[in-house]
Write a protein that holds these residues in place. Sequence first.
Motif, PDB file in Angstrom:
ATOM      1  N   PHE A 108     -13.724  -5.887 -12.279  1.00 50.62           N
ATOM      2  CA  PHE A 108     -14.033  -5.329 -10.962  1.00 50.62           C
ATOM      3  C   PHE A 108     -15.529  -5.476 -10.730  1.00 50.62           C
ATOM      4  O   PHE A 108     -16.306  -5.791 -11.642  1.00 50.62           O
ATOM      5  CB  PHE A 108     -13.612  -3.857 -10.857  1.00 50.62           C
ATOM      6  CG  PHE A 108     -14.400  -2.942 -11.752  1.00 50.62           C
ATOM      7  CD1 PHE A 108     -15.470  -2.202 -11.264  1.00 50.62           C
ATOM      8  CD2 PHE A 108     -14.090  -2.822 -13.110  1.00 50.62           C
ATOM      9  CE1 PHE A 108     -16.193  -1.370 -12.091  1.00 50.62           C
ATOM     10  CE2 PHE A 108     -14.807  -1.987 -13.936  1.00 50.62           C
ATOM     11  CZ  PHE A 108     -15.863  -1.256 -13.436  1.00 50.62           C
ATOM     12  N   VAL A 109     -15.933  -5.271  -9.498  1.00 50.25           N
ATOM     13  CA  VAL A 109     -17.342  -5.332  -9.127  1.00 50.25           C
ATOM     14  C   VAL A 109     -17.907  -3.917  -9.191  1.00 50.25           C
ATOM     15  O   VAL A 109     -17.511  -3.043  -8.407  1.00 50.25           O
ATOM     16  CB  VAL A 109     -17.511  -5.917  -7.716  1.00 50.25           C
ATOM     17  CG1 VAL A 109     -18.996  -5.942  -7.330  1.00 50.25           C
ATOM     18  CG2 VAL A 109     -16.917  -7.313  -7.642  1.00 50.25           C
ATOM     19  N   GLY A 156     -10.626 -13.162 -15.979  1.00 54.99           N
ATOM     20  CA  GLY A 156     -10.667 -14.546 -15.527  1.00 54.99           C
ATOM     21  C   GLY A 156      -9.645 -14.898 -14.472  1.00 54.99           C
ATOM     22  O   GLY A 156      -9.693 -16.010 -13.916  1.00 54.99           O
ATOM     23  N   ALA A 157      -8.706 -14.010 -14.169  1.00 57.37           N
ATOM     24  CA  ALA A 157      -7.664 -14.329 -13.195  1.00 57.37           C
ATOM     25  C   ALA A 157      -8.254 -14.476 -11.796  1.00 57.37           C
ATOM     26  O   ALA A 157      -7.902 -15.394 -11.046  1.00 57.37           O
ATOM     27  CB  ALA A 157      -6.578 -13.260 -13.208  1.00 57.37           C
ATOM     28  N   ALA A 158      -9.159 -13.563 -11.426  1.00 56.95           N
ATOM     29  CA  ALA A 158      -9.730 -13.617 -10.080  1.00 56.95           C
ATOM     30  C   ALA A 158     -10.485 -14.921  -9.851  1.00 56.95           C
ATOM     31  O   ALA A 158     -10.370 -15.547  -8.787  1.00 56.95           O
ATOM     32  CB  ALA A 158     -10.644 -12.424  -9.859  1.00 56.95           C
ATOM     33  N   ASP A 170     -10.113  -8.580  -5.839  1.00 54.04           N
ATOM     34  CA  ASP A 170     -11.456  -9.062  -6.138  1.00 54.04           C
ATOM     35  C   ASP A 170     -12.101  -9.641  -4.874  1.00 54.04           C
ATOM     36  O   ASP A 170     -11.456 -10.339  -4.079  1.00 54.04           O
ATOM     37  CB  ASP A 170     -11.393 -10.131  -7.229  1.00 54.04           C
ATOM     38  CG  ASP A 170     -12.772 -10.544  -7.697  1.00 54.04           C
ATOM     39  OD1 ASP A 170     -13.332  -9.849  -8.559  1.00 54.04           O
ATOM     40  OD2 ASP A 170     -13.286 -11.556  -7.183  1.00 54.04           O
ATOM     41  N   GLU A 171     -13.391  -9.344  -4.715  1.00 55.42           N
ATOM     42  CA  GLU A 171     -14.108  -9.791  -3.513  1.00 55.42           C
ATOM     43  C   GLU A 171     -14.157 -11.307  -3.421  1.00 55.42           C
ATOM     44  O   GLU A 171     -14.046 -11.880  -2.320  1.00 55.42           O
ATOM     45  CB  GLU A 171     -15.521  -9.206  -3.526  1.00 55.42           C
ATOM     46  CG  GLU A 171     -16.325  -9.558  -2.289  1.00 55.42           C
ATOM     47  CD  GLU A 171     -17.681  -8.870  -2.275  1.00 55.42           C
ATOM     48  OE1 GLU A 171     -18.538  -9.282  -1.472  1.00 55.42           O
ATOM     49  OE2 GLU A 171     -17.869  -7.921  -3.064  1.00 55.42           O
ATOM     50  N   ASP A 172     -14.303 -11.988  -4.543  1.00 57.76           N
ATOM     51  CA  ASP A 172     -14.357 -13.443  -4.525  1.00 57.76           C
ATOM     52  C   ASP A 172     -13.031 -14.032  -4.037  1.00 57.76           C
ATOM     53  O   ASP A 172     -13.000 -15.001  -3.268  1.00 57.76           O
ATOM     54  CB  ASP A 172     -14.712 -13.961  -5.913  1.00 57.76           C
ATOM     55  CG  ASP A 172     -15.063 -15.441  -5.902  1.00 57.76           C
ATOM     56  OD1 ASP A 172     -15.486 -15.937  -4.838  1.00 57.76           O
ATOM     57  OD2 ASP A 172     -14.915 -16.095  -6.951  1.00 57.76           O
ATOM     58  N   VAL A 173     -11.905 -13.446  -4.467  1.00 58.19           N
ATOM     59  CA  VAL A 173     -10.590 -13.912  -4.022  1.00 58.19           C
ATOM     60  C   VAL A 173     -10.413 -13.670  -2.528  1.00 58.19           C
ATOM     61  O   VAL A 173      -9.931 -14.538  -1.780  1.00 58.19           O
ATOM     62  CB  VAL A 173      -9.481 -13.222  -4.827  1.00 58.19           C
ATOM     63  CG1 VAL A 173      -8.107 -13.568  -4.278  1.00 58.19           C
ATOM     64  CG2 VAL A 173      -9.571 -13.613  -6.299  1.00 58.19           C
TER      65      VAL A 173
END
Length: 491
Positions: A90-91, A197-199, A241-244
Amino acid sequence: MPETPPYRDDQSDGLLAVQTAGDNAPALSISEISALLKRTVEDRFGFVRVRGELSGVKRAASGHLYLSLKDENARLDGVMWRGGAQRLGFVPEDGVEVIATGKLTTYPGRSNYQIVIERMEIAGEGALLALLAKTKARLEAEGLFAPARKRPLPYLPRVIGVVTSPTGAVIRDILHRLRDRFPTHVVVWPVLVQGPGAAAQIAAAVRGFSALEPAGAVPRPDLVIVARGGGSIEDLWCFNDEDVVRAIAASSIPTISAVGHETDTTLADFAADVRAPTPTAAAEIAVPVRGELVAGLADLHARQQRAVVRLVGLSRERLEQRARRLPAPQALLEGQAQRLDDLGDRLRRALGHRTGLAAAALAQRAAGLRPAVLGARLQQGSERLAAQRLRPSLVLQRIEAARAQVGALDRVRRSLDPKAPLARGYVLVTDASGQLVRSRVVAAGHGLLHLEFADGVLDVAPGAAPAPASPARPATKPRVAPPGDAQPKLL
């Protein structure tokens, strides 16, 4: 730790430190005491788990994470090295309650202690939901979930891209449903759908589909499905996740989010163009039913044929009704045939009458062409011609008048000839270009002069010294040639 020496009354304060023999408490340097404290703290607190609220989270350019853990009464500084920070699921943000696992140590540079975090987890589902709500509000404020960003899905995609695990039941369900409804070419991008690593893999897969060339070796999908089966909020956390979320929102290909069961909701669902309650429902949304399309086409074809047949039948009925109202062709021609017969009869009568009149006129004129009449008219013409005889005196008078006129014109010509005076001793002076020279001054300025006499031309060059001036003679007025005469004037 060194023991504290007992207090001695016999020692008095002085200016210089006294080092007595056998003293077991020597003075330590700052570095030495800092090192002793560091070893003591790390030995005593080599493994701790601390629960607290994140505060002052800051990620350095090196990738290290610096933060503080606090509760109602105390605060503890913490650091997480780059390797551990990259493995976070998480962030970390301010206000999130976490449980940090690591060891306590000291930082001699600031004379404080801190925790070196090796693992950090969100403290309970409530804190996880609070982080989710906070992230959702921030991304929603950026407009990533705005309805205006949603795009319509293609009605019949030729290629469908699926981002999911290649070994789970999700991909089998999607392929089975697509095969039943409308067989379509499917491109699977295998990723982890849970855990560390999934995100990053999911975000990279979504961006990878958008980066494919339309005519490349791997066909570019017309539609992308991001799918995963059901699970707990922790299992589905990589889809928050924010990247996703940003990768799905920025995708150039329409996307369907099919994460979890119908009651599960992730931030990927808000960023996608369409949310499906299950992966199977995503396949149903992606393509129509082929059998229904075939039946619909057959129904439209039948309706088209019925419409054509009906149109032809209606046209035939209208044509028959209009044909019955038309008169018979013989009736249309009867009147014209009768009129033709009448005109033909009138034409025959008119020709006969016209021929009779012409014959009468010819007979009347032929009566005046008898030989006796023609001989009389010839005799009358001969008599008139004999009366019109030509007299020679009339012709001679006209000849004399013309000769006198010609002689007068010749005398005028001779009087106007500019070269006639040459026979009387005059000279015509011109320069090298043939221009007439009228004065002595002009003649002196030329290098060569042409003197034209009655018997020829003489070229002369004026001398360097001017000749003595001759007595002035009265200028004679030159005769003016008639208009159109291009001859030069005499001096």
